[in-house]
Design an enzyme around this catalytic site. Sequence first.
Site, short mmCIF file in Angstrom:
data_model
loop_
_atom_site.label_atom_id
_atom_site.label_comp_id
_atom_site.label_asym_id
_atom_site.label_seq_id
_atom_site.Cartn_x
_atom_site.Cartn_y
_atom_site.Cartn_z
N GLU B 81 3.50 1.32 11.68
CA GLU B 81 4.93 1.64 11.70
C GLU B 81 5.63 0.52 12.45
O GLU B 81 5.24 0.19 13.56
CB GLU B 81 5.16 3.00 12.38
CG GLU B 81 6.60 3.31 12.74
CD GLU B 81 7.58 3.19 11.57
OE1 GLU B 81 7.32 3.80 10.51
OE2 GLU B 81 8.58 2.47 11.72
N HIS B 99 13.63 22.85 1.50
CA HIS B 99 14.37 23.22 0.29
C HIS B 99 13.59 24.18 -0.61
O HIS B 99 12.38 24.32 -0.49
CB HIS B 99 14.70 21.96 -0.52
CG HIS B 99 15.74 21.10 0.14
ND1 HIS B 99 17.07 21.20 -0.14
CD2 HIS B 99 15.63 20.12 1.08
CE1 HIS B 99 17.75 20.32 0.58
NE2 HIS B 99 16.89 19.65 1.34
N LYS B 309 27.53 15.45 -2.82
CA LYS B 309 28.20 14.90 -1.66
C LYS B 309 28.73 16.04 -0.80
O LYS B 309 29.17 17.05 -1.32
CB LYS B 309 29.36 14.00 -2.08
CG LYS B 309 28.88 12.79 -2.83
CD LYS B 309 29.83 11.63 -2.67
CE LYS B 309 29.30 10.45 -3.49
NZ LYS B 309 29.78 9.18 -3.03
N CYS B 459 16.16 19.06 32.36
CA CYS B 459 17.30 19.06 31.43
C CYS B 459 17.91 20.45 31.46
O CYS B 459 17.29 21.40 31.01
CB CYS B 459 16.83 18.72 30.03
SG CYS B 459 18.03 19.10 28.74
N CYS B 461 20.74 21.52 30.02
CA CYS B 461 21.34 22.01 28.78
C CYS B 461 20.29 22.68 27.89
O CYS B 461 20.52 23.72 27.31
CB CYS B 461 21.99 20.87 28.01
SG CYS B 461 23.24 19.95 28.92
N CYS B 496 25.39 17.80 27.25
CA CYS B 496 25.74 16.66 28.11
C CYS B 496 25.09 15.37 27.60
O CYS B 496 25.34 14.30 28.13
CB CYS B 496 25.40 16.92 29.57
SG CYS B 496 23.77 16.37 30.11
N CYS B 501 20.37 14.29 32.86
CA CYS B 501 18.91 14.23 32.96
C CYS B 501 18.31 12.87 32.70
O CYS B 501 17.16 12.62 33.08
CB CYS B 501 18.25 15.28 32.07
SG CYS B 501 18.44 14.95 30.31
#
Lengths: 436, 541, 123
Positions: B81, B99, B309, B459, B461, B496, B501
């Site tokens: 990668e 899907h 779209k 963290c 949030c 945030c 964090c």
Amino acid sequence: MVKTDVLVIGGGPAGLAAAISAKKEGADVILVEREARLGGILKQCIHDGFGLVRYGEKLSGPEYAERFIGEFLELKIKAKLLTFVTSIEKNDKGFKAALVSKEGIEEVQTKSLILATGCRERTSKQVFIHGTRPAGIFTAGTAQHFTNLLGQLPTKRCVILGSGDIGLIMARRLTLEGAKVLGVYEVKPTPSGLTRNIHQCLYDFDIPLYLSHTVTRVFGDDRLTAVEVVKVDEKMQVISGTEEIVECDALILSVGLIPENEIAEDLDVEIDPKTKGPKCDTHLMTSVPGIFSCGNALHVSDLVDYVSESGETAGKYAAHFALQFQDADNKNISSYTGVLGDGKLVDIEIGDNILYFVPQSLNLETDLSSVIVYFRSKDVFDNSKLKIKVDGKVVFEKKYAFLRPPEMEKLKLDFASFGITDKSLILAEVEVGVSE
Amino acid sequence: MDSWSDIVDVCSSVAIHGSHIHVVNDIKFTGDKIPPMRIPSLSDETLSGKTPDVLIIGGGISGCAIARELTKWNLSVMLLEKEADFALGASGSNDGEVHVGFDLSKGSLKQKYVLLGNKIFDQITDELDVPFKRIGQYAAFTQSWLFIPICLLALWRRFYDGVWDTRIVTRKKLLKKNSTFSKKMKFAVYNSSAGVVCPYGLTIAYAENAAENGAELYLNTAVLDMETDKDGNITSVTTNRGKVYPKVVINAAGVFADDVAEMAKDRFYSIYPRRGTNSIQDKKAAKNIDTIASVQYINKAMFKKGHTKGGGLMRTVHDNVLAGPDAVETYKKEDTSTNAESIKTVYDKQKGTVPANSERDIITYFTGVRAPTFEEDFIIEWGRKCPNMIHCSGIQSPGLTAAPAFAFDIEKMVVEKLNPEKNKNFNPRRQGVPSLKNMDLEKRAEMIKKNPDYGIIICRCEEISKGEIIDALNRPLCPPTVDAIKRRVRPGMGRCQGGFCSPLVMQIIAEERGLKLSDVKKASTEAVVLYGETKGGALHG
Amino acid sequence: MNKEIVCITCPRGCIMKVTQEKDDLGKISFQVTGNFCKKGETFAINELTSPMRTICSTVKTDFKDVPVLPCRVSADIPKDKIFDVMAEINKVVITEKIKRNDIIIKNVLGLGVDVICTSDMLN
């Protein structure tokens, strides 16, 4: 299960003041702070200018905070540090909070609750800055954390968007540490920060302030390499053709603060869309009896002195609220009638040219003879007049040579003398263009 | 030609959808310089002389799923990668929908694999310990006259195409169940098996499980060139980390699949990149929607072949609201920059789905570049001139749903060619990082007792603990970057956006990996966050 | 001479006008208007004669959990000495647990002011 009279959430300036004042009123207090040390954001606000109203001294943030921390420790108030509130629910004895810490999970039952959770910064995406996703976009507070707490330099050459006080303070701070601040860009035609900060943080260091300008795009795949700045018209719409690319390694944002009220919202506390904080009465009690709000969670203040002041008010009345039920441990709090905070509420409506007004309502059962109110004007006004009207009749007025939205105005009002009943319509407004 | 959209129009008009004869675009684009592929700065000889049985190019959902399935066999599997983490292309920047294939007709590879993929998603996500929720999907219509044709189409899809869960929901039922939906909706097609998954979470899980089962996966490693013999077989593959000599090469290079095919002298298709922007909203907005929903207009999605779209709205697997994506052609394969128009397009349309949903709740947005061919179908086959390359190309939506299924078929193709033995030690089960906030208080307390770091919230949030961040760092293949941690355990994903964090996360990474704070990067190895110490540091020599 | 000066002494930020006058004997005096308090007048005159500023910064430490410690000058220093004083501050490394108000640099650059610690966070 631990029991207490008052549970304070947040160990910054508001929470510290609230805990101290509640304790002094005789209540049993527990304060919860998620960080390892008390003091909140003041820990990283190493600049001076704190405490002028309260102490008549120019203290730095840590010095101001440590005065309160000293008193807090002297009063032997229980503090739970590195502790996070994971949930709070209302029950018939008040509120039950679940706290997470290294020690595990602890549940606390409290009679009243003070939310002193402060505020957070708006981010680049919230002001719709587009482009790539490089490193080098910081909110001013994050840049301040890196610089002042970790001693790390987040930029060598930056652009600051927004002329809020933290942005201005960081412009000076980064300059002192050797970075080059290319300019501060402000979308509004007037600065958002205090005038003295424009002078001592920007002009002292020849940092230009570009009013009616904004940043629209960032560039750079890895680290930020440039930003696009544009001029805006009086409606703050971009004027096409004025785009300019400024090469820099960082964009620092000081584009506004948002009171943190997620806990309040979970508890169905009514939020004032103007302040983004809870709607409160003169005791700073919210729409949910037993829940109090103070500091920047209530409304974003420009001075820490006012944050502490609101903390003290919330702390005092949260203690009074809790102490009513001193011997009611086994009874249902919500079944008590005629308790403090149970009275008739009359809202203060806001009229022309006022951004917001705190408190938002008056409790007619309480002493209204000496109520501290805060307000901000919607715009910059010279020679204007604050008017309080009751049923259309002016009961109070005060002239102001200048009103500026960045500068909060504070007043002490005797609402008891205004002849207010539960049917009264109270209106606060600013009349502009008053002759001297 | 100097207009990219003209080139796309010409190629699309000659392309026959679903055909095996592909359009190869050799029209010279003169409108702008097509940017070259970004190459990692890393340069060493780590891979020099290696002879993997299978070399997979691309660490997206396709490559990682294939790598994992191949580890069931005694094969040496190598995956390359070029980016600093997995799923940094289209696999990581899509909406995460699993899907049902209602918009696809029988006969295409897309349709075949989306049906299969959807069915096996429960098993795959269970094995890989990845959150997956079947929250159902409404495709709503505002034009009453469409009721009969859509009913017929729904019957056809259900009984002929095999989309077994297709149902028509009347307005009354639709609005009763979903009170926030637009009152203009007249009826909807409903599929209960539609679901949501974290797209990069699933890709990373595949990569980790492949690594645990013996595959070698290399980040920051790009394929630069290939040599082929007289029969067209690839004999060597040059990378920025040395030359390797694989037996079989799998081209799962996403937007660069046609460039990789070209290296193997086997370019029989062209990729025409298509951007799509999605917005993520605050969890507060989740009160407005607990499913996947969109409004459809005639001539757009149902009867016109090709892409739609405007996308839709959905409750993500992490309980945010996602709006999007849109679709815009581009010649820049790596242009993931965002713009205001994309977001406006999506929100203008989505006002018709849930009127109360507002762009004011946006906390972030991102753009991915899809990799379609002009025929708009997947290409999964052996090379036409290169006998030892498998093309896994043209993988665009619903690639995330389909990948688990076509990975099995590619596994079969490789096994037929190389006849390997079974890997007796293969363990299909991956243990992800525990999510403390989703545990009941008792279980959570027990976990904290075992590891007090689970009780330190970093963290606020997303309520992520220090323990979870350290766990993520200790998983296989986790790069020491802020974004790698964010994508694995979510600190910084909340409202945030890492303001509070990120300094703490960087400190934990530095401490755990023995790095200087300024060596902790954001996303790539060049994404410097800090320039070193203020005192006696960067600027004070 | 006329000059407009914004007072930075407090958040009020008074906008003042300073007029410099020379009398027949050559003695210079200043007229300050627009100031709300006496501090403003002092500030305005200082701005024209010898502008003074404060510095708040941090000093490096040897302590892992507190890599830098906040500090400031104990009284205002001449504005043109800001970067010289910063250079001195940047040379310091704290190796012992000092307290708030402890002196970090005594009489920095001979200016008659000290650089002091502004936090107890090492304790």
